[in-house]
Design a protein around this motif. Structure first.
Motif, short mmCIF file in Angstrom:
data_model
loop_
_atom_site.label_atom_id
_atom_site.label_comp_id
_atom_site.label_asym_id
_atom_site.label_seq_id
_atom_site.Cartn_x
_atom_site.Cartn_y
_atom_site.Cartn_z
N LYS A 6 0.82 -1.21 0.00
CA LYS A 6 0.00 0.00 0.00
C LYS A 6 0.86 1.26 0.00
O LYS A 6 2.00 1.26 0.46
CB LYS A 6 -0.89 0.04 1.25
CG LYS A 6 -1.61 -1.23 1.61
CD LYS A 6 -2.70 -1.56 0.64
CE LYS A 6 -3.53 -2.76 1.05
NZ LYS A 6 -2.89 -4.04 1.02
N CYS A 7 0.28 2.34 -0.48
CA CYS A 7 0.91 3.65 -0.46
C CYS A 7 1.15 4.05 0.99
O CYS A 7 0.27 3.87 1.85
CB CYS A 7 0.02 4.67 -1.16
SG CYS A 7 0.56 6.38 -0.99
N SER A 8 2.30 4.60 1.27
CA SER A 8 2.64 5.00 2.64
C SER A 8 1.80 6.16 3.15
O SER A 8 1.66 6.34 4.35
CB SER A 8 4.13 5.39 2.71
OG SER A 8 4.92 4.29 2.38
N CYS A 18 -1.68 7.21 1.70
CA CYS A 18 -3.13 7.02 1.65
C CYS A 18 -3.58 5.58 1.88
O CYS A 18 -4.77 5.32 1.94
CB CYS A 18 -3.69 7.52 0.33
SG CYS A 18 -3.16 6.55 -1.10
N ASN A 19 -2.65 4.65 1.98
CA ASN A 19 -2.92 3.23 2.24
C ASN A 19 -3.75 2.57 1.14
O ASN A 19 -4.55 1.69 1.39
CB ASN A 19 -3.61 3.04 3.60
CG ASN A 19 -3.53 1.60 4.07
OD1 ASN A 19 -2.53 0.93 3.85
ND2 ASN A 19 -4.58 1.13 4.70
N ARG A 20 -3.57 3.00 -0.09
CA ARG A 20 -4.24 2.37 -1.22
C ARG A 20 -3.19 1.76 -2.14
O ARG A 20 -2.16 2.37 -2.40
CB ARG A 20 -5.08 3.38 -1.99
CG ARG A 20 -6.24 3.91 -1.19
CD ARG A 20 -7.12 4.81 -1.99
NE ARG A 20 -6.35 5.91 -2.55
CZ ARG A 20 -6.82 6.82 -3.38
NH1 ARG A 20 -8.06 6.77 -3.76
NH2 ARG A 20 -6.06 7.80 -3.82
N GLN A 80 8.86 0.77 0.64
CA GLN A 80 7.76 1.73 0.76
C GLN A 80 7.67 2.56 -0.51
O GLN A 80 8.67 2.80 -1.19
CB GLN A 80 7.96 2.62 1.97
CG GLN A 80 7.83 1.87 3.27
CD GLN A 80 7.71 2.82 4.45
OE1 GLN A 80 7.92 4.02 4.32
NE2 GLN A 80 7.37 2.28 5.59
#
Length: 188
Positions: free
Chosen positions: A144-146, A148-150, A168
């Motif tokens: 996941k994106c550090s 936005c967690n998508r 990351q």
């Protein structure tokens, strides 16, 4: 239609026909073509094989697909299109009854990774950076994106922007937002 009828009348032997992308084709047209192709050809008369969705469906269908006709009438909207079967075990067990998740790309949302159907609840929870869809099970396995967690689907993972810490990344949206926030802070 006219070409298939002409070939049939002149004893032309059509083993495979690719119709995906032809507009204004109806179930009636498809039935006529099937009857013309199956006349004496046991390969066409056999039950249609399953087709599972993946983002390379069009490439696969143009090369390795052994089905006589690539399209079918969608059981949900009745339009003639590529119709996909579900890859989920619980959906495949419902073969005897009418599977609610067998349908075209427009009627049934499919996971980009596994090709299974996605419920509206799962679709809301498994948000991606790109515009594709993913089931919750596949979504949980992706990095996941550090910010936005998508995650990105595998097709768009080249858009990941690596960060200084190994493993990351940041998505292009967060990077653009970060750059625009930095430029706004510099203006104050």
């Amino acid at each position: 239609m006219k070409i298939v009828q002409l070939l049939h009348e002149h004893k032309g032997n059509i083993n495979r026909l690719r119709l995906n992308g032809i507009s204004r084709m109806s179930k009636h047209h498809l039935d006529i073509i099937m009857s013309l192709m199956s006349n004496g050809n046991p390969q066409v008369e056999e039950a249609r094989s399953e087709l599972f969705y993946n983002h390379r469906a069009r490439e696969v269908l143009n090369t390795n697909d052994e089905r006589p006709i690539d399209v079918d009438a969608c059981p949900l909207c009745t339009n003639v299109r590529l119709v996909f079967d579900c890859t989920r075990d619980d959906c495949m067990k419902v073969k005897d009854s009418f599977p609610r998740c067998r349908g075209c790309y427009f009627c049934v949302t499919r996971c980009e990774k596994c090709g299974g159907c996605i419920s509206s609840e799962d679709r809301a929870e498994a948000d991606l950076v790109c515009s594709d869809f993913m089931c919750l099970d596949c979504w949980l396995t992706l990095p996941k994106c550090s910010t936005c967690n998508r995650p990105y689907c595998e097709r768009h993972e080249n858009l990941m922007v690596p960060l200084s810490m190994p493993g990351q990344f940041s998505c292009h949206r967060c990077m653009e937002l970060g750059v625009s926030l930095e430029s706004q802070e510099d203006g104050y």
